[in-house]
Scaffold this motif. Sequence first.
Motif, PDB file in Angstrom:
ATOM      1  N   LEU A 213     -16.116 -50.974  65.324  1.00 47.61           N
ATOM      2  CA  LEU A 213     -17.369 -51.045  66.060  1.00 47.61           C
ATOM      3  C   LEU A 213     -17.829 -49.666  66.521  1.00 47.61           C
ATOM      4  O   LEU A 213     -19.027 -49.348  66.502  1.00 47.61           O
ATOM      5  CB  LEU A 213     -17.214 -51.974  67.268  1.00 47.61           C
ATOM      6  N   GLY A 214     -16.870 -48.837  66.935  1.00 49.20           N
ATOM      7  CA  GLY A 214     -17.231 -47.494  67.379  1.00 49.20           C
ATOM      8  C   GLY A 214     -17.910 -46.701  66.279  1.00 49.20           C
ATOM      9  O   GLY A 214     -18.892 -45.988  66.523  1.00 49.20           O
ATOM     10  N   TRP A 215     -17.394 -46.828  65.041  1.00 44.12           N
ATOM     11  CA  TRP A 215     -18.009 -46.144  63.898  1.00 44.12           C
ATOM     12  C   TRP A 215     -19.447 -46.611  63.702  1.00 44.12           C
ATOM     13  O   TRP A 215     -20.358 -45.800  63.535  1.00 44.12           O
ATOM     14  CB  TRP A 215     -17.212 -46.423  62.628  1.00 44.12           C
ATOM     15  N   ARG A 216     -19.644 -47.926  63.724  1.00 42.08           N
ATOM     16  CA  ARG A 216     -20.968 -48.474  63.437  1.00 42.08           C
ATOM     17  C   ARG A 216     -21.970 -48.105  64.520  1.00 42.08           C
ATOM     18  O   ARG A 216     -23.139 -47.830  64.238  1.00 42.08           O
ATOM     19  CB  ARG A 216     -20.885 -50.001  63.285  1.00 42.08           C
ATOM     20  N   PHE A 217     -21.528 -48.096  65.770  1.00 43.55           N
ATOM     21  CA  PHE A 217     -22.430 -47.759  66.869  1.00 43.55           C
ATOM     22  C   PHE A 217     -22.989 -46.356  66.696  1.00 43.55           C
ATOM     23  O   PHE A 217     -24.196 -46.131  66.843  1.00 43.55           O
ATOM     24  CB  PHE A 217     -21.678 -47.878  68.201  1.00 43.55           C
ATOM     25  N   ILE A 218     -22.134 -45.399  66.382  1.00 46.29           N
ATOM     26  CA  ILE A 218     -22.590 -44.013  66.210  1.00 46.29           C
ATOM     27  C   ILE A 218     -23.418 -43.864  64.942  1.00 46.29           C
ATOM     28  O   ILE A 218     -24.479 -43.233  64.937  1.00 46.29           O
ATOM     29  CB  ILE A 218     -21.380 -43.060  66.187  1.00 46.29           C
ATOM     30  N   ARG A 219     -22.950 -44.467  63.861  1.00 41.34           N
ATOM     31  CA  ARG A 219     -23.625 -44.332  62.567  1.00 41.34           C
ATOM     32  C   ARG A 219     -25.066 -44.792  62.618  1.00 41.34           C
ATOM     33  O   ARG A 219     -25.949 -44.210  61.965  1.00 41.34           O
ATOM     34  CB  ARG A 219     -22.858 -45.155  61.525  1.00 41.34           C
ATOM     35  N   ASP A 220     -25.364 -45.830  63.397  1.00 39.57           N
ATOM     36  CA  ASP A 220     -26.704 -46.400  63.449  1.00 39.57           C
ATOM     37  C   ASP A 220     -27.653 -45.634  64.367  1.00 39.57           C
ATOM     38  O   ASP A 220     -28.819 -46.038  64.519  1.00 39.57           O
ATOM     39  CB  ASP A 220     -26.625 -47.862  63.912  1.00 39.57           C
ATOM     40  N   ARG A 221     -27.184 -44.546  64.981  1.00 41.62           N
ATOM     41  CA  ARG A 221     -28.008 -43.766  65.909  1.00 41.62           C
ATOM     42  C   ARG A 221     -27.991 -42.301  65.476  1.00 41.62           C
ATOM     43  O   ARG A 221     -27.054 -41.562  65.819  1.00 41.62           O
ATOM     44  CB  ARG A 221     -27.502 -43.944  67.339  1.00 41.62           C
ATOM     45  N   PRO A 222     -29.007 -41.845  64.727  1.00 42.61           N
ATOM     46  CA  PRO A 222     -28.999 -40.490  64.159  1.00 42.61           C
ATOM     47  C   PRO A 222     -28.836 -39.393  65.201  1.00 42.61           C
ATOM     48  O   PRO A 222     -28.210 -38.365  64.933  1.00 42.61           O
ATOM     49  CB  PRO A 222     -30.362 -40.383  63.454  1.00 42.61           C
ATOM     50  N   GLY A 223     -29.394 -39.592  66.397  1.00 42.09           N
ATOM     51  CA  GLY A 223     -29.239 -38.567  67.425  1.00 42.09           C
ATOM     52  C   GLY A 223     -27.787 -38.380  67.825  1.00 42.09           C
ATOM     53  O   GLY A 223     -27.321 -37.247  68.030  1.00 42.09           O
ATOM     54  N   LEU A 224     -27.056 -39.487  67.942  1.00 45.17           N
ATOM     55  CA  LEU A 224     -25.631 -39.397  68.277  1.00 45.17           C
ATOM     56  C   LEU A 224     -24.826 -38.826  67.117  1.00 45.17           C
ATOM     57  O   LEU A 224     -23.828 -38.123  67.339  1.00 45.17           O
ATOM     58  CB  LEU A 224     -25.098 -40.776  68.677  1.00 45.17           C
TER      59      LEU A 224
ATOM     60  N   GLU B 207     -18.697 -51.517  78.431  1.00 45.66           N
ATOM     61  CA  GLU B 207     -17.675 -52.305  77.750  1.00 45.66           C
ATOM     62  C   GLU B 207     -17.382 -51.816  76.330  1.00 45.66           C
ATOM     63  O   GLU B 207     -16.408 -52.242  75.706  1.00 45.66           O
ATOM     64  CB  GLU B 207     -18.075 -53.781  77.713  1.00 45.66           C
ATOM     65  N   LEU B 208     -18.214 -50.913  75.813  1.00 46.96           N
ATOM     66  CA  LEU B 208     -18.003 -50.361  74.469  1.00 46.96           C
ATOM     67  C   LEU B 208     -17.485 -48.922  74.505  1.00 46.96           C
ATOM     68  O   LEU B 208     -17.177 -48.358  73.467  1.00 46.96           O
ATOM     69  CB  LEU B 208     -19.320 -50.379  73.676  1.00 46.96           C
ATOM     70  N   GLN B 209     -17.409 -48.337  75.685  1.00 45.32           N
ATOM     71  CA  GLN B 209     -17.191 -46.899  75.744  1.00 45.32           C
ATOM     72  C   GLN B 209     -15.829 -46.464  75.221  1.00 45.32           C
ATOM     73  O   GLN B 209     -15.713 -45.386  74.633  1.00 45.32           O
ATOM     74  CB  GLN B 209     -17.396 -46.411  77.180  1.00 45.32           C
ATOM     75  N   GLY B 210     -14.783 -47.259  75.455  1.00 44.77           N
ATOM     76  CA  GLY B 210     -13.468 -46.856  74.960  1.00 44.77           C
ATOM     77  C   GLY B 210     -13.483 -46.635  73.465  1.00 44.77           C
ATOM     78  O   GLY B 210     -13.034 -45.610  72.953  1.00 44.77           O
ATOM     79  N   ARG B 211     -14.042 -47.596  72.720  1.00 42.21           N
ATOM     80  CA  ARG B 211     -14.069 -47.498  71.258  1.00 42.21           C
ATOM     81  C   ARG B 211     -15.007 -46.400  70.767  1.00 42.21           C
ATOM     82  O   ARG B 211     -14.658 -45.602  69.895  1.00 42.21           O
ATOM     83  CB  ARG B 211     -14.489 -48.847  70.674  1.00 42.21           C
ATOM     84  N   VAL B 212     -16.207 -46.361  71.347  1.00 45.68           N
ATOM     85  CA  VAL B 212     -17.176 -45.357  70.899  1.00 45.68           C
ATOM     86  C   VAL B 212     -16.689 -43.948  71.253  1.00 45.68           C
ATOM     87  O   VAL B 212     -16.752 -43.026  70.431  1.00 45.68           O
ATOM     88  CB  VAL B 212     -18.556 -45.632  71.521  1.00 45.68           C
TER      89      VAL B 212
END
Length: 445
Positions: free
Chosen positions: A222-233, A350-355
């Motif tokens: 999930l951490g990978w997908r969260f970052i991948r879907d946000r070009p600024g990040l 709740e997502l911060q650990g993984r991201v």
Amino acid sequence: MTPGRPWAITHPLRAFFVTWLGQLLSLLGSRLSGFALGLAVYQESGSITQFAIYSSLVLLPNLLLSPFAGALADRWDRRRVMLLSDMGAGVSSLLVLLLVTWHDAAFWRSHPWLIYPPVILGAAFTTLRWPAYYAACTLLVPRQHLGRANALIDLAVGVAQVAAPVLAVALLARIGLGGILLIDLLSFLVSTGALLLVRFPAPVRGETDPTRRDSLWEEMGLGWRFIRDRPGLVGLTAFTGVFNFVISMVPTLITPLVLSFADVSTLGLVQTTAGVGMLVGAVVASVWSGPRHLIASVLCAHLLSALALLVGCLRPSVPLIAVASSVFLFSIPPIQSRAWAIWQRKVAPELQGRVFAVRRMVTLAASPVASLLAGWLADRVFEPWLAVGGALASTVGKLLGTGPGRGIAFLMGMLGVVCLGNVLAAWFNPRVRNLEDELSEPAPS
């Protein structure tokens, strides 16, 4: 009241400061033992490459284990994850202490590989700390003060940076390496005790946490997908990765650069002066919020770090290198604390650990390679180039000088050029430059 722990500190800000104090002492102990061990490895081997191998072993577990650490930080109580980290790292320090105690210095220093397994073990447990620490910070500190809280964490690093080199040089003469390792072990006991005194609030589980019941492997993804879907990040992650590549090479190069024309005591003085710069940078970052856009603070501070590297390479002067190192480290807390604050504001708790773990893994991916590459480039390429009669002695040598250490100085100057390019690339990327305006923040819990 806390079931089973009625004495626990539950007030969020108090819990943060008690945790911060324990981690400060732990960082100081780790920095003491790390400096002393690295110095012993370099002095006995006389090889920058051997010193770089030791340095890279501390970084490698961060690369391999960060996603796992982040998933655990979101699944488990973050205080317990930090407890596990401190206790495991303490066991590692105990193993190194026993190794040094049972064998004389000549034996283990002629077999440096013997300390590698416990060093790797300690680094693996330390990897668990950071995703949980930064994610817990979001739960304990009001959102508008996150940048300052992150700067306090950097302040702890700066205090360790200031005190450890001078203390290590003084303590090596009085209590030896074994005594320093014992201090490190005691510091882990203190930090563990601090964590036993506090309680962290749990993040609210909501719709933003769709993988709550998924497998550990799926949650790591999930951490990978969260970052991948946000070009600024993605752009901010790449920027931070280049920055970490540089700051991984610089410490590996500073020790042999200073020792090429000065003694160990002078090295300790340079390291301490540099640490003062980081300490001041952390204090400034903790009391001054900076411009409205945090990314502007990040880029300006990185520009300052580039200029410090370019100036510091000009001549073999203790005052020049000490001041340049101090300015370079001064820039690190504003960069790291503001960048972390952006992530903490843009990612649901709740997502911060993984991201955060994925972000940390990606940005540190080149760090072990950077440490090893620094040693190889210095020994095999840059030092021969600027040796007396070397390939660049009649060109670059006229500006920087020739002889021992000047190739290392040239390499550090090239790292300054890399930093300049990193700043320009981030500024001309509109997704990074406008990240704070374009990416919405999650609703407060």
